[in-house]
Design an enzyme around this catalytic site. Structure first.
Site, PDB file in Angstrom:
ATOM      1  N   HIS A 314      11.071 -67.198 -14.615  1.00 22.09           N
ATOM      2  CA  HIS A 314       9.820 -67.009 -14.351  1.00 22.09           C
ATOM      3  C   HIS A 314       9.360 -65.385 -14.103  1.00 22.09           C
ATOM      4  O   HIS A 314      10.055 -64.721 -13.296  1.00 22.09           O
ATOM      5  CB  HIS A 314       9.331 -67.802 -12.986  1.00 22.09           C
ATOM      6  CG  HIS A 314       7.804 -68.003 -12.671  1.00 22.09           C
ATOM      7  ND1 HIS A 314       6.912 -66.973 -12.618  1.00 22.09           N
ATOM      8  CD2 HIS A 314       7.052 -69.073 -12.833  1.00 22.09           C
ATOM      9  CE1 HIS A 314       5.693 -67.491 -12.417  1.00 22.09           C
ATOM     10  NE2 HIS A 314       5.732 -68.636 -12.552  1.00 22.09           N
ATOM     11  N   ARG A 334      -2.120 -64.825 -12.115  1.00 23.39           N
ATOM     12  CA  ARG A 334      -2.042 -63.778 -13.326  1.00 23.39           C
ATOM     13  C   ARG A 334      -3.400 -64.495 -14.114  1.00 23.39           C
ATOM     14  O   ARG A 334      -4.161 -63.682 -14.834  1.00 23.39           O
ATOM     15  CB  ARG A 334      -0.890 -63.916 -14.069  1.00 23.39           C
ATOM     16  CG  ARG A 334       0.255 -62.947 -13.547  1.00 23.39           C
ATOM     17  CD  ARG A 334       1.448 -62.724 -14.388  1.00 23.39           C
ATOM     18  NE  ARG A 334       2.399 -63.935 -14.103  1.00 23.39           N
ATOM     19  CZ  ARG A 334       2.894 -64.865 -14.995  1.00 23.39           C
ATOM     20  NH1 ARG A 334       2.540 -64.925 -16.103  1.00 23.39           N
ATOM     21  NH2 ARG A 334       3.883 -65.614 -14.459  1.00 23.39           N
TER      22      ARG A 334
END
Ligand code: MEZ
Length: 550
Positions: A314, A334
């Site tokens: 990740h 994000r």
């Protein structure tokens, strides 16, 4: 964070220009090159297996190969004698196992659920950002399918993927009816976020603790069923009927400090992932129990494994403070505007690139000297979290990501004011046990669901498809067991004996499964249980064999 003052100044001064500007997204040729050079899957830290059903085929990471070829903790002269008889034994107490147990309730079958820690202790509770389902106005299961297939590099099992996407909306209904409180907009519709690789907003969430919320509800529901819980019972080995069919398991009761043999007509393997084996020394976002035990047990029975050459790193694992290293900073941050920025204040890549590409690109920035060094010798890049409130209005970050704020405030870091330093973290096991569309492994009597299986996500899973996976396939495995449950069979260690005979040709002193990460210092037998079993032993003069004498 005085040590990062210079770089933070650069980041702040480039922010006004960056605020409404996107960064480049590598085209497929550039992405391929980036992966090959920098992504941990592509660096040759892998080998072929020498024994078992996958011998001589697709390579697997070195650390996993060692475990898959390891020897069992079962003493060679142990003779399985079932103390528990059940129709269905579920191994694993995370989302997939709990969902299977709920689905079997009221069917007339007896169900035992064994977990080496407690019900709910699993990667499910670590999932933050959400669950995908094609419920939006411009969305469809087909679109979900297309997105996930591209994200998986076209290597997904398309039958499994079709089922996942088609069952998405119904799964959300099922979870909501159980009591999951997904976030809603003011108009009462579910709030949908985008994720890396989703062509429309498709991710439902409960703030930044979606997995915890789902597990809360599943756990409560399971406790209201007739499922017999075997908590703190680690699965040491599967047993078979002497003709290849799985017929139960040998568990280790951590509190009594002894093995317990279970005879079952069907076994559902739902042990989750393996991030805690820390491939290449990477930090992990995984739960402490995620040591790949189910893969090891199934492999010894002759189960084929698939796609274990790929793991998901990740991109936004925490890099600082040291105590939080490896912990997830959800992709959802994000998706609503936090940019990924290097030490020079440059927004070097679109933060919604596929996870593998983004992870590779962060590692490249650092390898080429554009990372930020922490006082503990780690290096990361910035995730510009203060931008979230600038783009979405004050209070957004705290409202939507309370878990993140809480985690960092203990270290006197306020992510609404200060960016977070990130580095890729070992997050998800893309591959696993090969299953058909009914969750059957190639070995009769053994079903599998959730992260322990492979094929569904291809070589790279999209955000939010794992929580959907455990819901869809936890239910499906249980339904398939119900429709196909075999009669009770004999309980032998024939498959293990065959595996042991095969592995005499290799030199490997590892005993597996691993049960707990080495660094945790956790033992299979808790200290209190050791004392108790010592007392029992003294008082009765009974000396059971220690199966963990390695
Ligand atoms: O599915 C995941 O891996 C997920 C939702 C992770 C996250 O970034 O929150």
């Amino acid at each position: 964070m005085d040590w990062a003052k210079e770089s933070l100044q650069k980041l702040e001064s480039s922010r006004p220009a960056r605020l409404n500007q996107s960064a480049p997204l590598p085209d497929s040729t550039a992405a391929e090159a980036l992966l090959k050079k920098y992504h941990p899957d592509y660096l040759g830290h892998e080998r072929q297996l020498a024994v078992g059903p996958n011998a001589g085929e697709q390579k697997v990471p070195l650390e996993l190969a060692q475990l898959l070829e390891g020897d069992s903790p079962i003493e060679p002269d142990y003779s399985p004698d079932p103390e528990i008889k059940t129709d269905v034994l579920i191994i694993g107490g995370g989302g997939a196992g709990a969902t299977a147990a709920l689905t079997l309730e009221g069917t007339g079958l007896t169900v035992h659920l064994a977990t080496k820690l407690r019900l709910g202790d699993s990667n499910t509770v670590m999932a933050e950002g959400g669950i995908q389902s094609a419920i939006g106005p411009d969305d469809s299961p087909r679109r979900h399918f297309a997105d996930a297939l591209v994200g998986g590099h076209g290597e997904n099992d398309v039958n499994l993927l079709r089922i996942l996407c088609e069952q998405g909306p119904e799964s959300i209904r099922w979870l909501s009816q159980l009591g999951c409180l997904f976030d809603q907009n003011e108009d009462g519709q579910f709030r949908l976020r985008g994720g890396g690789g989703t062509s429309v907003p498709r991710v439902l969430a409960c703030r930044d603790y979606t997995g915890l919320e789902i597990m809360r509800v599943l756990k409560d529901a399971v406790r209201l069923t007739d499922t017999q819980l075997l908590e703190e019972h680690a699965a040491m080995e599967l047993v078979d009927d002497g003709n290849g069919r799985v017929t139960g398991a040998i568990l280790f009761d951590r509190n009594a400090g002894r093995p317990v043999c279970v005879s079952a007509r069907a076994v559902i393997m739902a042990t989750g992932g393996s991030g805690q084996i820390r491939l290449q020394g990477f930090p992990t976002s995984n739960h402490i129990g995620a040591t790949g035990d189910g893969l090891v047990l199934a492999y010894r029975q002759g189960c084929r494994l698939i796609d274990l050459d790929t793991y998901q790193y990740h991109p936004s694992g925490t890099c600082y403070p040291e105590a939080l290293v490896g912990q997830l900073v959800t992709e959802a941050i994000r998706s609503i505007g936090a940019q990924v920025v290097n030490a020079e204040g440059v927004h070097f890549i679109d933060e919604m690139a596929y996870r593998d590409v983004l992870a590779g690109s962060i590692i490249k920035e650092i390898a080429e000297g554009r990372g930020v060094k922490t006082p503990h010798g780690k290096t990361g890049v910035w995730l510009d979290t203060p931008m979230i409130d600038m783009k979405n209005g004050p209070g957004t970050l705290a409202r939507q990501f309370p878990g993140l704020i809480h985690r960092f405030e203990r270290y006197h870091i306020d992510p609404t004011q200060t960016p977070i330093l990130i580095y890729p973290t070992l997050h998800y096991q893309n591959g696993g046990i090969l299953v058909d569309s009914e969750c059957r492994s190639n070995i009769p009597g053994l079903w599998a669901c959730g992260e322990v299986t492979g094929g569904l996500h291809g070589k790279n899973r999209l955000m939010g498809n794992s929580l959907l996976d455990i819901t869809v396939f936890g239910r499906r495995a249980a339904q398939s067991v119900l429709a196909n449950i075999p009669e009770r069979g004999a309980v032998t260690l024939t498959n293990l004996q065959r595996f042991r005979a095969e592995r005499t040709k290799i030199k490997n002193k590892t005993v597996s499964p691993k049960f707990f990460p080495t660094a945790s210092g956790m033992k299979l037998t808790p200290a209190k249980a050791q004392e108790k079993s010592q007392k029992d032993t003294n008082s009765s003069n009974f000396e059971p064999r220690n199966p963990f004498n390695f």
